[in-house]
Design an enzyme around this catalytic site. Structure first.
Site, mmCIF file in Angstrom:
data_model
loop_
_atom_site.group_PDB
_atom_site.id
_atom_site.type_symbol
_atom_site.label_atom_id
_atom_site.label_comp_id
_atom_site.label_asym_id
_atom_site.label_seq_id
_atom_site.Cartn_x
_atom_site.Cartn_y
_atom_site.Cartn_z
ATOM 1 N N SER A 91 -3.224 12.560 -4.946
ATOM 2 C CA SER A 91 -3.227 11.095 -5.115
ATOM 3 C C SER A 91 -3.675 10.348 -3.867
ATOM 4 O O SER A 91 -2.963 9.474 -3.349
ATOM 5 C CB SER A 91 -1.831 10.631 -5.541
ATOM 6 O OG SER A 91 -1.434 11.368 -6.662
ATOM 7 N N ARG B 274 5.377 18.657 -6.150
ATOM 8 C CA ARG B 274 5.863 19.368 -7.341
ATOM 9 C C ARG B 274 4.891 20.447 -7.762
ATOM 10 O O ARG B 274 3.676 20.280 -7.681
ATOM 11 C CB ARG B 274 6.002 18.384 -8.517
ATOM 12 C CG ARG B 274 7.213 17.503 -8.441
ATOM 13 C CD ARG B 274 7.451 16.782 -9.757
ATOM 14 N NE ARG B 274 6.242 16.170 -10.307
ATOM 15 C CZ ARG B 274 6.068 15.895 -11.609
ATOM 16 N NH1 ARG B 274 7.008 16.207 -12.478
ATOM 17 N NH2 ARG B 274 4.961 15.326 -12.025
ATOM 18 N N ASP C 167 -3.616 10.893 -9.526
ATOM 19 C CA ASP C 167 -2.443 10.648 -10.393
ATOM 20 C C ASP C 167 -2.713 9.543 -11.414
ATOM 21 O O ASP C 167 -2.174 9.556 -12.518
ATOM 22 C CB ASP C 167 -1.193 10.316 -9.566
ATOM 23 C CG ASP C 167 -1.380 9.111 -8.656
ATOM 24 O OD1 ASP C 167 -2.536 8.690 -8.441
ATOM 25 O OD2 ASP C 167 -0.370 8.592 -8.138
#
Length: 918
Positions: free
Chosen positions: A603, A540, A657
């Site tokens: 992450s 994203r 994350d």
């Protein structure tokens, strides 16, 4: 020729006249289709009443749970004994069931009489007689040295609380033994057998009603049989009901056979408009006036007597035998159901009628014989009609339970009336099909009836018992004791300390990586920030707008996929793809020339030397891009931006994350000092005192530590709780031997653990009829989202079966229950393991701050935590139990990896500004 025609005309006219005469006399016994549909609706209402906890005590149809939960599946084998007590004879049977794929049954049996003085005498003597007969049978068949399971067919209403226990509610038929009502008949028989303890070594595994026995016998030959009906001396029906509808029994899973005891339908007055003066007279003269009123209109014990009462009244009215009555016609029981069946035979019926009437001392004319035969037809036809109406109600209930437009099913049939009456089966079948046109019903006659059925129930109970033991053995591997959880909590705490200390850090499995995030949001953050989020198959890009003072956040984002060939290609290809996605987003948002501060949510385990430097330690979650491990991912991103040479960005922070999750929740709640991810992967971060972090210079303030706890156990410290299934999942993964804790707890692996268990249970013949489908052999087919769906409390087993069918697994109801249990065991263990790890960190924070009690908030994100119906509850309960002096609030993160990255960037910019000003 003319004379023959004249005689035929005379006989036809005579027949018509007699039939009309009887029809007029018995018009009340002839039931229209409308009346039958009404009776069907009344019976449906009575069934519902009988199943309800509050309404059962006043229900006439008792709907007794039998605790028979499964029908034969063909894998039963062994030797079983069966007793059948309930009719005019008592029967002992030895049944040899062999699997061999042939559903083969061999039987040896012996009948014993049931003298009146026994069945109407003392209860103790009755059971001693039964035990004597059983001992005699064992001796005769040379079975004395064998230990055999036994099923008892006991054809009277019993209240059962388990399969091998039953309290007699009331005697029916001709039985009246004293002192038995209200007692457990299995205990009574067991006590009686003690007298023969040298000869009898028998375990009573099942108490079965004869109707249930009938259903089980037929189900052995036809697995789609789920209803049993007996129309003999007495009448009754049973069927497989959804557990969720049976309020009298705990639990909602699966199905259970319900013994309706429909003979008592109408005992509350519900059939008064249907009952005739003959029914009332018969009832008054019976052993149990006012009881079993439906049975008294249907069953073989009463039909002959009904015919006798009608003939007597017609004779008195001068409508038969010229008004003459014989003394035999006045005697109760002189006409039996076998006589009724003989009189209704197709060709010899009239001759039989003359013979039977003559034996009663009557002198019947041709007209009398025709009339009497028609009386028999009306009485037996009404019996079949009433049976059909009640059976149609059961079939409708089955169809509605299964939410089907059309039901295909089999009804197992037994009983002397059904077997010996020449017209009865045909009439019953025809009326049932008329009343329920949306049900395709096969009627299957039970061979060897209820006694074989009791043996089948015992065989199934024996199989289920053995299978249950094996299934429980597997599930037990996933059940963690409190001591084990305390041990895991303490081991995790030790690993935290290892990871924080300079000397032990290189060997620590929990890496405790400093993130250089040294502050939490204070509400003054403002401006526009770009955020990147890479951590799974989707990537994203976000634009985040922060407004100070109002803690207001607006976000715009676009999702891009990362193809497998990029995930597992070269590092350069991966970062070029990321930059291409950023370019597309900036174009889309009209921001091509803007130089915005950027936070990169990455992450994967990274070692950071500052907030904008992150060296990848190792890939996880299916990524395998080459030339990345050991490299600074921020530098790789900057290089890719340079190669593109279209725009420049100010990369302020590289973020995990989990840290993003903590920051997002910290923006709303100042008490939030822990971030937890329970999704595809598994991780946790928290704010640590700088003085405890030996890897970073300085003792003042706090810094967020990214624990990377997924590697916990990689040193073997969890081997005592790892199962063979965990090992199989690990060996088949991209990184064998690594991330063991994550592989026992995270969404990426739980479905795969379940699949391994299902394969093993199927190999053992405990699931899916021992057939491993190709789909089940496919790695990754059982996604973790299926666990959430299958374990949903709102989901009926029918829907569970649908999910399994989508996976190519043709499951029975019992299979679905086991699959649900397996999913529950795997997800519960995962939640408890999370809870133990989290308890270690909150306890550490409490002790570090020297508090007696700690109030702390944990920011949580991840699909497993959010979507699984029980995961969050079990995790929270475990933390509460293992860290009782910590008051932990769980706060769901809203977009930790996107909003969190922007907040970290904003905080970093704020702190940079403050340092410049100082």
């Amino acid at each position: 020729m003319f004379a023959v025609h004249l005689m035929a005309f005379y006989f036809t006219k005579l027949k018509e006249d007699q039939i009309k005469k009887v029809d007029r006399f018995l018009y009340h016994m002839r039931l229209s289709d409308e009346t039958l549909l009404d009776i069907m609706a009344r019976f449906q209402a009575e069934m519902q009443k009988g199943l309800g906890k509050d309404t059962n005590p006043t229900a006439s149809v008792k709907m007794l749970p039998t605790f028979v939960r499964a029908i034969p599946d063909g894998s039963e084998n062994g030797e079983f004994l069966s007793l059948d007590l309930g009719g005019s004879k008592f029967r002992v049977l030895k049944v040899q069931v062999s699997e061999e794929g042939k559903r083969n049954v061999q039987m040896e049996s012996q009948f014993y009489p049931t003298p009146n003085e026994i069945i109407r005498g003392n209860g103790t003597e009755l059971f001693e007689y039964v035990a004597d007969c059983l001992a005699d049978f064992m001796k005769t068949k040379e079975l004395m040295q064998k230990k055999l399971p036994l099923g008892l067919t006991f054809s009277f209403p019993c209240k059962q609380t388990k399969l091998e226990e039953g309290v007699l509610l009331s005697w029916t038929k001709k039985f009246k033994a004293r002192g038995v009502q209200g007692t457990d008949v299995v205990s009574s028989l067991t006590n009686a057998m003690r007298k023969h303890k040298q000869d009898l070594d028998v375990d009573i595994l099942a108490l079965v009603n004869d109707t249930v026995g009938t259903m089980m016998t037929c189900a052995y030959d036809d697995p789609s049989c789920e209803v049993g009906v007996i129309i003999g001396t007495g009448t009754n029906a049973c069927y497989m009901e959804d557990m969720s509808n049976i309020e009298l029994v705990e639990g909602d899973e699966g199905r259970m056979c319900i013994n309706t005891e429909w003979g008592a339908f109408g005992d509350d007055g519900a059939l008064e408009d249907i009952r005739t003066e003959f029914d009332q007279e018969l009832d008054l003269g019976s052993l149990n006036p006012g009881k079993q009123l439906f049975e008294k209109m249907i069953s073989g014990l009463y039909l002959g007597e009904l015919v006798r009462l009608i003939l007597l009244k017609m004779a008195k009215a001068g409508l038969l035998f010229g008004g003459e009555k014989s003394s035999a016609l006045h005697i109760k029981g002189k006409i039996e159901t076998r006589h009724v069946a003989a009189m209704e035979k197709y060709k010899e019926g009239l001759a039989n009628t003359r013979e039977i009437l003559t034996d009663l001392g009557l002198e019947p004319s041709e007209a009398d014989c025709i009339a009497v035969q028609h009386v028999c037809t009306i009485v037996s036809f009404r019996s079949a009609n009433l049976c059909a109406a009640a059976l149609a109600a059961i079939l409708t209930r089955l169809r509605e339970n299964k939410k089907l437009v059309r039901l295909r099913t089999t009804v197992g049939m037994d009983g002397t009336l059904y077997k010996i009456h020449p017209q009865y089966p045909k009439r019953l079948h025809k009326v049932v099909r008329k009343l329920v046109p949306n049900c395709d019903v096969r009627f299957l006659l039970s061979e060897s009836g209820s006694t074989k059925g009791a043996a089948m129930v015992t065989a199934v109970a024996s199989r289920v018992q053995a299978q249950r033991k094996q299934i429980d053995k597997v599930l037990a591997l996933f059940q963690l004791t409190r001591e084990q959880l305390v041990g895991i909590r303490d081991k995790m705490r030790v690993e935290f300390e290892y990871g924080l200390k300079r000397d032990t850090h290189p060997l620590a499995t929990v890496k405790m990586l400093p993130t250089y995030v040294c502050g939490m949001p204070d509400g003054t953050e403002k401006g526009k920030f770009l955020a990147l989020d890479l951590g799974g198959t989707n990537f994203r890009v976000l634009l985040v707008k922060l407004r100070s003072g109002r803690r207001s956040v607006r976000m715009y984002n676009k999702i891009f996929t990362i193809p497998l060939e990029i995930m597992q290609g070269t590092g350069e290809e991966l970062f070029d793809h990321i930059v291409q996605c950023i370019a597309d987003f900036l174009d889309y948002m009209g921001l091509k020339g803007a130089q915005l501060p950027l936070g990169f949510t990455f992450s994967f385990p990274c070692r950071q030397a500052s907030i904008d430097k992150g060296t990848l330690i190792e890939w996880t979650k299916g990524f395998k891009a080459t030339d990345c491990e050991g490299e600074d991912v921020v530098d790789m991103l900057r290089e890719a931006i340079k190669r593109r040479n279209e725009f420049d960005l100010d990369i302020v922070a590289v973020v995990n994350d989990t840290v993003g999750t903590m920051m997002t929740c910290g923006y709303e709640d100042r008490n939030c000092e822990v971030g937890l991810i329970a999704g595809t992967g598994s991780n946790m971060c928290y704010m640590e005192e700088m003085r405890n972090i030996e890897l970073v210079e300085g003792d003042e303030g706090k810094m967020c530590i990214n624990t990377e706890w997924g590697g916990f156990g990689d040193n073997g410290c969890l081997d005592d709780i790892r199962t063979q299934y965990d090992k199989e999942v690990d060996e088949g993964s991209l990184n064998p031997g690594k991330q063991r804790y994550e592989k026992m707890t995270s969404g990426m692996y739980l479905g795969e653990i379940v699949r391994q268990i299902l394969i093993d249970l199927t190999k053992q013949g405990l699931l899916f009829r021992g057939q491993i489908s190709e789909r089940l052999r496919t790695r990754g087919i059982f996604e973790t989202k299926f666990l959430s769906q299958i374990e949903s409390d709102r989901l009926a087993l029918l829907q569970v079966r649908k999910i399994l069918q989508q996976l190519g697994l043709d499951s029975t109801c019992e299979d679905s229950i086991v699959v649900k249990e397996v999913c529950g065991a795997v997800s519960r263990r995962a939640a408890e393991l999370y809870g133990a790890g989290l308890a270690a960190i909150v306890e550490k924070r409490r002790e570090d701050q020297g508090f007696e009690h700690l109030k702390i908030t944990v920011g949580v994100d991840g699909t497993l935590y959010k979507l699984h119906p029980h995961f969050s509850r079990i995790l929270q309960e475990t933390v509460k139990e293992l860290a009782p002096r910590c008051d932990v609030t769980f706060m769901l993160s809203e977009d930790g990896s996107g909003k969190g990255a922007a907040l970290i960037t904003a905080v970093a910019k704020r702190l940079q500004q403050a340092r410049r000003e100082n």
